[in-house]
Design a protein around this motif. Structure first.
Motif, PDB file in Angstrom:
ATOM      1  N   LYS A 183     -24.370  35.387 -14.128  1.00 49.51           N
ATOM      2  CA  LYS A 183     -23.329  36.321 -14.556  1.00 49.51           C
ATOM      3  C   LYS A 183     -21.953  35.986 -13.994  1.00 49.51           C
ATOM      4  CE  LYS A 183     -24.120  39.662 -10.815  1.00 49.51           C
ATOM      5  NZ  LYS A 183     -24.408  41.078 -10.492  1.00 49.51           N
ATOM      6  N   TRP A 184     -21.921  35.149 -12.957  1.00 47.53           N
ATOM      7  CA  TRP A 184     -20.639  34.731 -12.367  1.00 47.53           C
ATOM      8  C   TRP A 184     -20.154  33.392 -12.913  1.00 47.53           C
ATOM      9  CZ3 TRP A 184     -18.509  38.628  -9.996  1.00 47.53           C
ATOM     10  CH2 TRP A 184     -19.305  39.577  -9.359  1.00 47.53           C
ATOM     11  N   ASN A 185     -20.800  32.925 -13.970  1.00 49.95           N
ATOM     12  CA  ASN A 185     -20.464  31.647 -14.598  1.00 49.95           C
ATOM     13  C   ASN A 185     -20.747  30.461 -13.686  1.00 49.95           C
ATOM     14  OD1 ASN A 185     -19.645  30.579 -17.090  1.00 49.95           O
ATOM     15  ND2 ASN A 185     -17.658  30.005 -16.253  1.00 49.95           N
ATOM     16  N   LYS A 186     -21.729  30.628 -12.818  1.00 46.48           N
ATOM     17  CA  LYS A 186     -22.162  29.545 -11.951  1.00 46.48           C
ATOM     18  C   LYS A 186     -23.382  28.868 -12.580  1.00 46.48           C
ATOM     19  CE  LYS A 186     -23.980  28.580  -7.319  1.00 46.48           C
ATOM     20  NZ  LYS A 186     -24.358  29.157  -6.001  1.00 46.48           N
ATOM     21  N   PRO A 187     -23.383  27.511 -12.689  1.00 46.94           N
ATOM     22  CA  PRO A 187     -24.538  26.833 -13.275  1.00 46.94           C
ATOM     23  C   PRO A 187     -25.805  27.067 -12.461  1.00 46.94           C
ATOM     24  CG  PRO A 187     -22.637  25.366 -13.179  1.00 46.94           C
ATOM     25  CD  PRO A 187     -22.275  26.580 -12.379  1.00 46.94           C
ATOM     26  N   SER A 212     -33.269  22.544 -12.420  1.00 49.61           N
ATOM     27  CA  SER A 212     -32.470  23.439 -11.572  1.00 49.61           C
ATOM     28  C   SER A 212     -31.143  22.787 -11.202  1.00 49.61           C
ATOM     29  CB  SER A 212     -33.252  23.794 -10.311  1.00 49.61           C
ATOM     30  OG  SER A 212     -32.436  24.502  -9.404  1.00 49.61           O
ATOM     31  N   ALA A 213     -30.104  23.598 -11.138  1.00 51.87           N
ATOM     32  CA  ALA A 213     -28.774  23.091 -10.796  1.00 51.87           C
ATOM     33  C   ALA A 213     -28.736  22.499  -9.390  1.00 51.87           C
ATOM     34  CB  ALA A 213     -27.746  24.213 -10.920  1.00 51.87           C
ATOM     35  N   LEU A 219     -20.605  15.863 -12.270  1.00 48.65           N
ATOM     36  CA  LEU A 219     -19.308  15.474 -11.733  1.00 48.65           C
ATOM     37  C   LEU A 219     -18.294  15.306 -12.860  1.00 48.65           C
ATOM     38  CD1 LEU A 219     -18.540  14.963  -8.760  1.00 48.65           C
ATOM     39  CD2 LEU A 219     -18.718  12.517  -9.230  1.00 48.65           C
ATOM     40  N   PHE A 220     -17.187  16.045 -12.795  1.00 52.05           N
ATOM     41  CA  PHE A 220     -16.100  15.895 -13.769  1.00 52.05           C
ATOM     42  C   PHE A 220     -14.849  16.567 -13.223  1.00 52.05           C
ATOM     43  CE2 PHE A 220     -17.963  19.976 -14.693  1.00 52.05           C
ATOM     44  CZ  PHE A 220     -16.920  20.779 -15.129  1.00 52.05           C
ATOM     45  N   LEU A 221     -13.712  16.182 -13.767  1.00 57.39           N
ATOM     46  CA  LEU A 221     -12.439  16.812 -13.420  1.00 57.39           C
ATOM     47  C   LEU A 221     -12.092  17.817 -14.514  1.00 57.39           C
ATOM     48  CD1 LEU A 221     -10.308  13.746 -12.223  1.00 57.39           C
ATOM     49  CD2 LEU A 221     -10.933  15.724 -10.839  1.00 57.39           C
ATOM     50  N   PRO A 222     -12.168  19.117 -14.241  1.00 58.45           N
ATOM     51  CA  PRO A 222     -11.923  20.110 -15.291  1.00 58.45           C
ATOM     52  C   PRO A 222     -10.468  20.127 -15.743  1.00 58.45           C
ATOM     53  CG  PRO A 222     -12.173  21.188 -13.159  1.00 58.45           C
ATOM     54  CD  PRO A 222     -12.492  19.737 -12.946  1.00 58.45           C
ATOM     55  N   LEU A 223     -10.267  20.205 -17.062  1.00 60.23           N
ATOM     56  CA  LEU A 223      -8.909  20.297 -17.607  1.00 60.23           C
ATOM     57  C   LEU A 223      -8.300  21.672 -17.356  1.00 60.23           C
ATOM     58  CD1 LEU A 223      -9.202  18.548 -21.099  1.00 60.23           C
ATOM     59  CD2 LEU A 223      -8.056  17.688 -19.061  1.00 60.23           C
ATOM     60  N   ARG A 224      -9.158  22.701 -17.436  1.00 62.71           N
ATOM     61  CA  ARG A 224      -8.713  24.077 -17.237  1.00 62.71           C
ATOM     62  C   ARG A 224      -9.774  24.838 -16.470  1.00 62.71           C
ATOM     63  NH1 ARG A 224      -7.930  26.030 -23.210  1.00 62.71           N
ATOM     64  NH2 ARG A 224      -8.011  28.043 -22.156  1.00 62.71           N
ATOM     65  N   ILE A 225      -9.442  26.043 -16.029  1.00 61.09           N
ATOM     66  CA  ILE A 225     -10.392  26.872 -15.287  1.00 61.09           C
ATOM     67  C   ILE A 225     -11.636  27.130 -16.105  1.00 61.09           C
ATOM     68  CG2 ILE A 225     -10.747  29.179 -14.311  1.00 61.09           C
ATOM     69  CD1 ILE A 225      -7.793  29.180 -13.517  1.00 61.09           C
ATOM     70  N   SER A 226     -11.478  27.318 -17.423  1.00 61.13           N
ATOM     71  CA  SER A 226     -12.611  27.685 -18.271  1.00 61.13           C
ATOM     72  C   SER A 226     -13.436  26.480 -18.726  1.00 61.13           C
ATOM     73  CB  SER A 226     -12.104  28.441 -19.509  1.00 61.13           C
ATOM     74  OG  SER A 226     -11.173  27.649 -20.234  1.00 61.13           O
ATOM     75  N   ALA A 227     -13.103  25.279 -18.270  1.00 58.33           N
ATOM     76  CA  ALA A 227     -13.829  24.081 -18.713  1.00 58.33           C
ATOM     77  C   ALA A 227     -15.111  23.893 -17.909  1.00 58.33           C
ATOM     78  CB  ALA A 227     -12.940  22.851 -18.576  1.00 58.33           C
ATOM     79  N   THR A 228     -16.233  23.697 -18.598  1.00 59.95           N
ATOM     80  CA  THR A 228     -17.502  23.413 -17.932  1.00 59.95           C
ATOM     81  C   THR A 228     -18.001  22.009 -18.267  1.00 59.95           C
ATOM     82  OG1 THR A 228     -18.725  24.451 -19.755  1.00 59.95           O
ATOM     83  CG2 THR A 228     -18.184  25.831 -17.854  1.00 59.95           C
ATOM     84  N   ARG A 229     -17.240  21.261 -19.052  1.00 56.83           N
ATOM     85  CA  ARG A 229     -17.552  19.874 -19.356  1.00 56.83           C
ATOM     86  C   ARG A 229     -16.288  19.036 -19.175  1.00 56.83           C
ATOM     87  NH1 ARG A 229     -22.320  19.102 -22.418  1.00 56.83           N
ATOM     88  NH2 ARG A 229     -21.926  16.890 -21.999  1.00 56.83           N
ATOM     89  N   GLY A 230     -16.477  17.761 -18.937  1.00 54.14           N
ATOM     90  CA  GLY A 230     -15.342  16.870 -18.743  1.00 54.14           C
ATOM     91  C   GLY A 230     -15.049  16.045 -19.985  1.00 54.14           C
ATOM     92  N   VAL A 231     -13.821  15.577 -20.104  1.00 53.65           N
ATOM     93  CA  VAL A 231     -13.413  14.740 -21.242  1.00 53.65           C
ATOM     94  C   VAL A 231     -12.938  13.389 -20.713  1.00 53.65           C
ATOM     95  CG1 VAL A 231     -12.765  16.728 -22.642  1.00 53.65           C
ATOM     96  CG2 VAL A 231     -11.041  15.640 -21.204  1.00 53.65           C
TER      97      VAL A 231
END
Length: 481
Positions: A183-187, A212-213, A219-231
């Motif tokens: 619920k806290w958006n933690k994987p 399990s996480a 590992l990724f560098l998020p573009l924004r706070i809401s990003a959960t995947r890297g580009v």
């Protein structure tokens, strides 16, 4: 209201002027499309395409290939990022005995054939593989295998981002882009393909398994706070890179045509028959010219020269402009990426190099915090449990004190930089430890080497200049005397 007999009426519309030009509308902004969706909504639509194009550029584009090599070389370096454990005793002093044991065990585990489940990579090579994959794909998965069949009971498995399907979303289970969140958006879990979905072999098992996480380092560098995947890190520069390839190909073709000069024979009325040297497969008369050849044509036959003017003088400047944009998009200096040192003075080159180095140093710190700290914690846990590290397990929290020694960078102006460091140490503004760390060296190892060299010099009767003589030499060299 009437003025000089003319009546002016207020517009019924309340026209408001935009406070920010970036929010302006009109014909000039008609193609500027934007949205306020979450980062994942944007990423989900384009990630697979961007990743495939980035990989294609890494395979075939010279500048993309060099960028990937620059990332691996400047972040990881020749020796990799090394461990310096900083466990302390109850008095606040470094526990040298424990730290030496941990560092030696870590060095042993880091060797090829031990730390990686495939047996193909050492930890240094894993670091380089991770950084290269991040530059190319934007993200990488490292699975931590506890209970693995080696002395330490711990190993790593590298997985490409393709194993994590960005289209796999089940909102009612809080699964988005292959990742399950609380619920806290933690994987809390990753739903991974058992095999790479791009493995084009009949019968390949592409079913998913929930992991399990705690076992996965995504590992990724998020573009924004809401990003959960890297580009891919080249996502803003990829279009320019592809256009540069096309432009170069067009210029090359045009230059080849221009270099192969030719012409046409034109027959006037009453012209004598002209046979030429041969006839092509379509029945046209052709004549091959040799250097310095002069030929007398029959009466009524004229030669019309075909001389396309190419290459153009704009090519060089255009390429520089485009490559500067590419360099900005991938955070490296233009001169380094393009191998262009023409017209560069020392000050501008130094400024570009120093600015670029800050990017590499930031990535070194980021890699230590997000990958190596995480791996070390699980490795130490298993190494203490298996007694591969002969230290008491109940002191785990004390021993879990890693510090990472990254590669250093050579001074841009060695003499002046050395003089400034000497002055900073003299005035108490800097320590030898800081200077050694900036150069990628361990101060204790450095002092041990110096002590051994002094013993060897004394043994063989070799004398060197004193510190005072060295300072005098440096001052003399600086003043030009």
């Amino acid at each position: 209201m009437k003025i000089f007999g003319y009546e002016f009426k207020k517009s019924e519309k309340n026209i408001q002027k935009k406070s920010f030009h970036g929010a302006s509308t009109g014909n000039l902004y008609a193609t500027w499309l934007a949205s306020n969706t979450t980062a994942d909504v944007d990423i989900k639509k384009d990630l697979k395409t961007m990743r495939a194009r980035s990989r294609e550029l890494m395979r075939n584009d010279d500048y993309a290939k060099k960028f990937k090599r620059m990332v691996k070389t400047n972040v990881v370096g020749q020796n990799g990022i090394r461990l310096q454990n900083k466990a302390k005793d109850t008095n606040g002093n470094l526990d040298k005995t424990a730290n030496d044991i941990i560092e030696e065990s870590w060095k042993k585990w880091s060797k090829k054939g031990i730390c990686d489940v495939s047996g193909k990579y050492s930890l240094r090579e894993i670091q380089k593989m991770v950084m290269g994959t991040l530059a190319e794909d934007g993200e990488v998965l490292i699975r931590k295998i506890k209970g693995y069949d080696n002395e330490f009971g711990f190993a790593l498995q590298l997985l490409e981002a393709d194993h994590l399907d960005e289209q796999y979303t089940i909102p009612e289970l809080n699964i988005f882009m292959g990742i399950e969140f609380d619920k806290w958006n933690k994987p809390i879990a990753y739903h991974l393909h058992k095999n790479h979905p791009g493995k084009l072999i009949n019968g390949t098992d592409t079913t998913r398994e929930r992991i399990s996480a705690n076992e996965i380092n995504h590992l990724f560098l998020p573009l924004r706070i809401s990003a959960t995947r890297g580009v891919p890190w080249m996502h803003t520069a990829m279009t320019r890179m592809k256009m540069v390839n096309g432009y170069e190909e067009a210029e090359l073709t045009a230059s080849r045509i221009a270099a192969a000069k030719g012409g046409f024979y034109i027959s006037k009325d009453g012209a004598e028959e002209y046979s030429g040297d041969s006839v092509d497969d379509r029945g046209n008369i052709v004549n091959e010219l040799e250097p310095g050849q002069i030929e007398l044509l029959p009466k009524g036959i004229e030669f019309q020269n075909y001389d396309p003017q190419h290459p153009t003088t704009a090519f060089k400047d255009f390429m520089k402009v485009v490559l500067r944009g590419i360099s900005s998009g991938i955070d490296v200096s233009y001169n380094t990426l393009a191998n262009d040192l023409e017209g560069v003075n020392f000050s501008s080159l130094r400024s570009g190099v120093l600015d670029e180095r800050e990017v590499w140093k930031d990535l070194q710190t980021w890699l230590g915090e997000n990958l190596l700290d995480d791996i070390f914690a699980d490795w130490l846990d298993m190494a203490l449990l298996t007694k591969a590290v002969p230290l008491p397990y109940f002191k785990y929290d004390k021993f879990n004190a890693p510090s990472w020694l990254s590669r250093g960078f050579a001074w841009v102006d060695p003499l002046k930089d050395m003089q400034s460091n000497i002055l900073a140490v003299k005035e108490g503004l800097k320590t030898h430890t800081q200077i050694a760390s900036e150069m990628g060296m361990d101060i204790e190892e450095l002092y041990q080497q110096i002590a051994k060299e002094k013993e060897l010099r004394a043994k063989y009767g070799i004398t060197t200049i004193s510190e005072a003589e060295l300072l005098q030499l440096l001052q003399t060299t600086n003043t030009g005397d």
